[in-house]
Scaffold this motif. Structure first.
Motif, PDB file in Angstrom:
ATOM      1  N   UNK A 202       0.833  -1.204   0.000  1.00 20.74           N
ATOM      2  CA  UNK A 202       0.000   0.000   0.000  1.00 20.74           C
ATOM      3  C   UNK A 202       0.864   1.249   0.000  1.00 20.74           C
ATOM      4  N   UNK A 203       0.528   2.173  -0.913  1.00 27.44           N
ATOM      5  CA  UNK A 203       1.136   3.498  -0.925  1.00 27.44           C
ATOM      6  C   UNK A 203       0.006   4.504  -1.048  1.00 27.44           C
ATOM      7  N   UNK A 204      -0.220   5.283   0.006  1.00 26.72           N
ATOM      8  CA  UNK A 204      -1.301   6.265   0.018  1.00 26.72           C
ATOM      9  C   UNK A 204      -0.723   7.651   0.259  1.00 26.72           C
ATOM     10  N   UNK A 205      -0.728   8.457  -0.804  1.00 22.32           N
ATOM     11  CA  UNK A 205      -0.227   9.832  -0.749  1.00 22.32           C
ATOM     12  C   UNK A 205      -1.350  10.827  -1.004  1.00 22.32           C
ATOM     13  N   UNK A 206      -2.579  10.396  -0.924  1.00 15.41           N
ATOM     14  CA  UNK A 206      -3.724  11.223  -1.299  1.00 15.41           C
ATOM     15  C   UNK A 206      -3.940  12.388  -0.332  1.00 15.41           C
ATOM     16  N   UNK A 225      -2.466  -1.566  -3.494  1.00 11.16           N
ATOM     17  CA  UNK A 225      -3.261  -0.342  -3.320  1.00 11.16           C
ATOM     18  C   UNK A 225      -2.385   0.875  -3.582  1.00 11.16           C
ATOM     19  N   UNK A 226      -2.811   1.710  -4.547  1.00 13.99           N
ATOM     20  CA  UNK A 226      -2.096   2.940  -4.874  1.00 13.99           C
ATOM     21  C   UNK A 226      -3.095   4.091  -4.886  1.00 13.99           C
ATOM     22  N   UNK A 227      -2.870   5.054  -3.995  1.00  7.45           N
ATOM     23  CA  UNK A 227      -3.794   6.183  -3.879  1.00  7.45           C
ATOM     24  C   UNK A 227      -3.014   7.493  -3.956  1.00  7.45           C
ATOM     25  N   UNK A 228      -3.335   8.264  -5.010  1.00  4.05           N
ATOM     26  CA  UNK A 228      -2.694   9.565  -5.235  1.00  4.05           C
ATOM     27  C   UNK A 228      -3.729  10.677  -5.322  1.00  4.05           C
ATOM     28  N   UNK A 229      -4.929  10.433  -4.867  1.00  6.20           N
ATOM     29  CA  UNK A 229      -6.059  11.336  -5.087  1.00  6.20           C
ATOM     30  C   UNK A 229      -5.843  12.717  -4.471  1.00  6.20           C
ATOM     31  N   UNK A 230      -6.396  13.699  -5.157  1.00  5.81           N
ATOM     32  CA  UNK A 230      -6.481  15.081  -4.685  1.00  5.81           C
ATOM     33  C   UNK A 230      -5.128  15.647  -4.253  1.00  5.81           C
ATOM     34  N   UNK A 231      -4.266  15.702  -5.272  1.00  3.47           N
ATOM     35  CA  UNK A 231      -3.026  16.447  -5.218  1.00  3.47           C
ATOM     36  C   UNK A 231      -3.022  17.386  -6.423  1.00  3.47           C
ATOM     37  N   UNK A 232      -1.867  17.768  -6.872  1.00  6.13           N
ATOM     38  CA  UNK A 232      -1.761  18.646  -8.041  1.00  6.13           C
ATOM     39  C   UNK A 232      -0.891  18.019  -9.118  1.00  6.13           C
ATOM     40  N   UNK A 247      -2.447  -5.249  -9.071  1.00  4.81           N
ATOM     41  CA  UNK A 247      -3.195  -4.114  -8.544  1.00  4.81           C
ATOM     42  C   UNK A 247      -4.635  -4.477  -8.205  1.00  4.81           C
ATOM     43  N   UNK A 248      -5.075  -4.026  -7.025  1.00  2.00           N
ATOM     44  CA  UNK A 248      -6.469  -4.147  -6.618  1.00  2.00           C
ATOM     45  C   UNK A 248      -7.183  -2.796  -6.629  1.00  2.00           C
ATOM     46  N   UNK A 249      -6.465  -1.732  -6.229  1.00  4.41           N
ATOM     47  CA  UNK A 249      -7.057  -0.397  -6.104  1.00  4.41           C
ATOM     48  C   UNK A 249      -6.127   0.639  -6.709  1.00  4.41           C
ATOM     49  N   UNK A 250      -6.673   1.484  -7.586  1.00  2.00           N
ATOM     50  CA  UNK A 250      -5.980   2.673  -8.055  1.00  2.00           C
ATOM     51  C   UNK A 250      -6.933   3.851  -7.946  1.00  2.00           C
ATOM     52  N   UNK A 251      -6.515   4.883  -7.245  1.00  2.00           N
ATOM     53  CA  UNK A 251      -7.291   6.113  -7.124  1.00  2.00           C
ATOM     54  C   UNK A 251      -6.373   7.284  -7.435  1.00  2.00           C
ATOM     55  N   UNK A 252      -6.576   7.888  -8.600  1.00  2.00           N
ATOM     56  CA  UNK A 252      -5.786   9.052  -9.016  1.00  2.00           C
ATOM     57  C   UNK A 252      -6.694  10.250  -9.237  1.00  2.00           C
ATOM     58  N   UNK A 253      -7.854  10.242  -8.632  1.00  2.00           N
ATOM     59  CA  UNK A 253      -8.850  11.293  -8.836  1.00  2.00           C
ATOM     60  C   UNK A 253      -8.367  12.640  -8.304  1.00  2.00           C
TER      61      UNK A 253
END
Length: 334
Positions: A202-206, A225-232, A247-253
């Motif tokens: 898991x890497x969550x930087x959101x 799990x990779x989460x980069x949501x709501x950055x710039x 991969x199970x989860x990708x969130x780059x929103x």
């Protein structure tokens, strides 16, 4: 001297010896006791820690949140302090004086402020480190490769500032990295593509202020799990995908990514995919039949929405505000 008298004297001697031995091995190392009492003082002696009484055994589970292990000769191995709004202090620097600590759990202390002290890098036996839901600020400490046993690093939901530490990939056992919901800035170091994929899950930087383009080295990142949501972030994020990945989860929103979605190779294991609120264009990619949660809204996608897998369970909100998507649940294609 009679046999009975000898036996009685021997009994007295054994009793005194055992009493002294018991008093000497009270189960709490004096250095750990001093460190804990200093931590209590730096926390401004909160009622939550009223059970931390001098000259009592800190290893008998009567000191709230403290646990020891016989495997470390009754040294303190676990410290948990959580769910208290009345602790109003800076983060205690004496936390670094518990050398055998394996688990540190600091959670939901909203009035705990100041930076995480650099003394924490002395705790090289840590396996689990959680400092979450606090008012802590300052940079992420510089964890070195001496942290060979660190499995989970959770610094989420604080006010941490500064940049991402580039040397984290050197921690051989690291599995979970949660830095989400802070005020981190700068770009993702290229070294993050070199995380040990057999360990990191898991890497969550959101929800930070991270920015820039993603380093191409992230193409090597193969985690669950990779989460980069709501950055710039901006530019191409297609290197995050791959049919061969687990991969199970990708969130780059919530970024400004722009790439051709139709050219992406999705993992057959992916279940959650959120690419909403970007500038992504093109059609839907193949291999979406196992996706159980999908959001592609607020992009520039075109073409017909697939009729496969779980797509009949997705409502309008998953697809709205795209350039020219059509088909159920949106209006039919002409």
């Amino acid at each position: 001297m009679t046999t009975i008298t000898n036996f009685f004297l021997l009994f007295i001697f054994i009793f005194i010896f055992l009493s002294q031995t018991t008093s000497l091995s009270k189960g709490c190392h004096p250095e750990d006791e001093r460190a804990l009492l200093q931590i209590k003082k730096e926390f401004n002696n909160p009622s939550l820690l009223s059970s931390w009484i001098p000259h009592t055994d800190c290893c008998n589970f009567k000191w709230s949140g403290v646990a020891c292990s016989s495997l470390t000769n009754d040294r303190v191995t676990d410290l948990s302090i959580s769910n208290n709004i009345h602790i109003t202090s800076h983060f205690p620097s004496s936390i670094g004086n518990l050398p055998c600590l394996q688990t540190l759990f600091i959670y939901n202390l909203p009035n705990l402020t100041g930076p995480i002290p650099q003394s924490i890098i002395k705790l090289t036996n840590l396996i689990y480190l959680t400092i979450s839901e606090t008012g802590v600020t300052g940079p992420i400490p510089k964890f070195t490769d001496k942290f060979k046993n660190l499995v989970e690093l959770d610094l989420s939901h604080n006010n941490i500032i500064g940049t991402l530490p580039p040397s984290l990939y050197k921690l051989p056992s690291l599995s979970g990295i949660l830095f989400n919901n802070n005020n981190l800035s700068g770009s993702i170091p290229s070294s993050y593509g070199y995380f040990n994929s057999s360990h990191v899950s898991t890497l969550d930087l959101s929800y930070n202020n991270l920015s820039g383009k993603l380093p191409i080295s992230l193409a090597m990142l193969d985690i669950y799990v990779l989460e980069l949501a709501y950055n710039n972030f901006e530019g191409d994020a297609s290197m995050l995908f791959g049919s061969y990945k687990k991969t199970l989860v990708i969130d780059i929103s919530g970024n400004r990514f722009a790439f051709d979605f139709g050219r992406v190779d999705l993992s057959h294991t992916i279940a959650t995919l959120d690419v909403s609120h970007n500038k992504i264009y093109g059609n839907f990619p193949m291999a979406m039949e196992n996706v159980t949660f999908l959001n592609v809204s607020y992009n520039k996608l075109c073409g017909e929405i697939p009729k496969l897998g779980y797509f009949n369970t997705f409502d309008v909100s998953s697809f709205v505000h795209n350039k020219c998507l059509c088909g159920s649940p949106l209006p039919s294609c002409k």
